[in-house]
Design a protein around this motif. Sequence first.
Motif, PDB file in Angstrom:
ATOM      1  N   UNK A  76       0.828  -1.206   0.000  1.00 14.58           N
ATOM      2  CA  UNK A  76       0.000   0.000   0.000  1.00 14.58           C
ATOM      3  C   UNK A  76       0.866   1.261   0.000  1.00 14.58           C
ATOM      4  N   UNK A  77       1.876   1.276   0.874  1.00 18.07           N
ATOM      5  CA  UNK A  77       2.717   2.474   0.993  1.00 18.07           C
ATOM      6  C   UNK A  77       3.718   2.581  -0.148  1.00 18.07           C
ATOM      7  N   UNK A  78       4.163   1.440  -0.640  1.00 18.11           N
ATOM      8  CA  UNK A  78       5.129   1.427  -1.728  1.00 18.11           C
ATOM      9  C   UNK A  78       4.466   0.984  -3.017  1.00 18.11           C
ATOM     10  N   UNK A  79       4.710  -0.257  -3.380  1.00 17.34           N
ATOM     11  CA  UNK A  79       4.113  -0.823  -4.580  1.00 17.34           C
ATOM     12  C   UNK A  79       4.277  -2.341  -4.520  1.00 17.34           C
ATOM     13  N   UNK A  80       3.877  -3.012  -5.567  1.00 15.82           N
ATOM     14  CA  UNK A  80       3.940  -4.474  -5.572  1.00 15.82           C
ATOM     15  C   UNK A  80       5.370  -4.970  -5.439  1.00 15.82           C
ATOM     16  N   UNK A  81       6.299  -4.248  -6.045  1.00 18.02           N
ATOM     17  CA  UNK A  81       7.705  -4.661  -5.960  1.00 18.02           C
ATOM     18  C   UNK A  81       8.224  -4.546  -4.523  1.00 18.02           C
ATOM     19  N   UNK A  82       7.870  -3.466  -3.830  1.00 17.58           N
ATOM     20  CA  UNK A  82       8.269  -3.316  -2.430  1.00 17.58           C
ATOM     21  C   UNK A  82       7.699  -4.446  -1.585  1.00 17.58           C
ATOM     22  N   UNK A  83       6.455  -4.792  -1.828  1.00 12.84           N
ATOM     23  CA  UNK A  83       5.826  -5.883  -1.090  1.00 12.84           C
ATOM     24  C   UNK A  83       6.538  -7.203  -1.357  1.00 12.84           C
ATOM     25  N   UNK A  84       6.870  -7.436  -2.632  1.00 14.40           N
ATOM     26  CA  UNK A  84       7.553  -8.682  -2.994  1.00 14.40           C
ATOM     27  C   UNK A  84       8.909  -8.794  -2.296  1.00 14.40           C
ATOM     28  N   UNK A  85       9.707  -7.716  -2.348  1.00 12.79           N
ATOM     29  CA  UNK A  85      11.033  -7.763  -1.732  1.00 12.79           C
ATOM     30  C   UNK A  85      10.929  -7.872  -0.208  1.00 12.79           C
ATOM     31  N   UNK A  86       9.924  -7.241   0.378  1.00  9.71           N
ATOM     32  CA  UNK A  86       9.712  -7.355   1.829  1.00  9.71           C
ATOM     33  C   UNK A  86       9.435  -8.805   2.203  1.00  9.71           C
TER      34      UNK A  86
END
Length: 303
Positions: free
Chosen positions: A118-128
């Motif tokens: 939500x705060x970043x994007x799908x890529x941020x979620x994936x790397x997290x």
Amino acid sequence: MNRADAAAAILREPLTIREVMGIFKPRIAVSIMLSAIGGLAISPGALPEMWRMAAVAIAVLLAAGAAGAFNQWAEADLDARMARTSTRPFASGRLDAGWAWLGGIAALLAVAVIMAGIAGNAQSAFYTFMGAFTYGIVYTMWLKRRTCLNIVIGGLAGSFAVLAGAASVDPVISIEAILLAVVLFLWTPPHFWSLAIAARDDYAANLVPMLPLVVGDRICAQVILAHTVALSLIALAPAALGMGMIYLAFAVVSGILFTAASIGLARAPTRRNAIRNFFASLAQLLLLLTGVVLDRWLLGPLA
């Protein structure tokens, strides 16, 4: 007091807030969060709004905490046999390592991944997610008790944190962020191998194939030095790509400190020098990430 009496005394003591928080390995989680902030700061381009940056950083912190808690949950049996970790709540039996905890850990990770998305994007979620998965599953479950390469591959957890932060600025990861991710990848093994030299008796008694046990302390110390030199040199590269003098100064000083300690360990691979190198590695990481943030804050984005 014999060992049995000491264990019984520990079981009778109530858990403190500090011990409960320790389940989530907050020191490691904070260092992972700082790595994400470093990835965010080193990336060219306009930064997201402050709340988005804070939310991504917190998401990475929560994901790292979930991975740390899973590590303690999954390794309660091993921790119980090691002097360094035998008093941990799951290991000592003061906290039941039941399935409810696993559900709570999974829920925490889900919240972290959703927050990063939500705060970043799908890529941020994936790397997290990948950072937590690498530490919790790949390192803890698949590799730690099987191969001396355990922490080499496990080092990707810190690299994914850098990428999670960088992706919140631009889904296309910059070369600067990739270089910082490589630095984190190379940093993690010498950091943990130094601890493994200091705690080699515990690992040996429980047949955990950390590198010092497989190749010996002296060769391991030489490998640590090679990693330290490599990551210290690579850490200078972003300065050639546009990072300012603040970053360069911090990268140089931190690299010299860590390399000097690693040279001392290579010359005399004693427990004392291993602990000294362990703390030098922490100082190097903190200084390097501080340099990234101060450079971005005071000198502005890369050209």
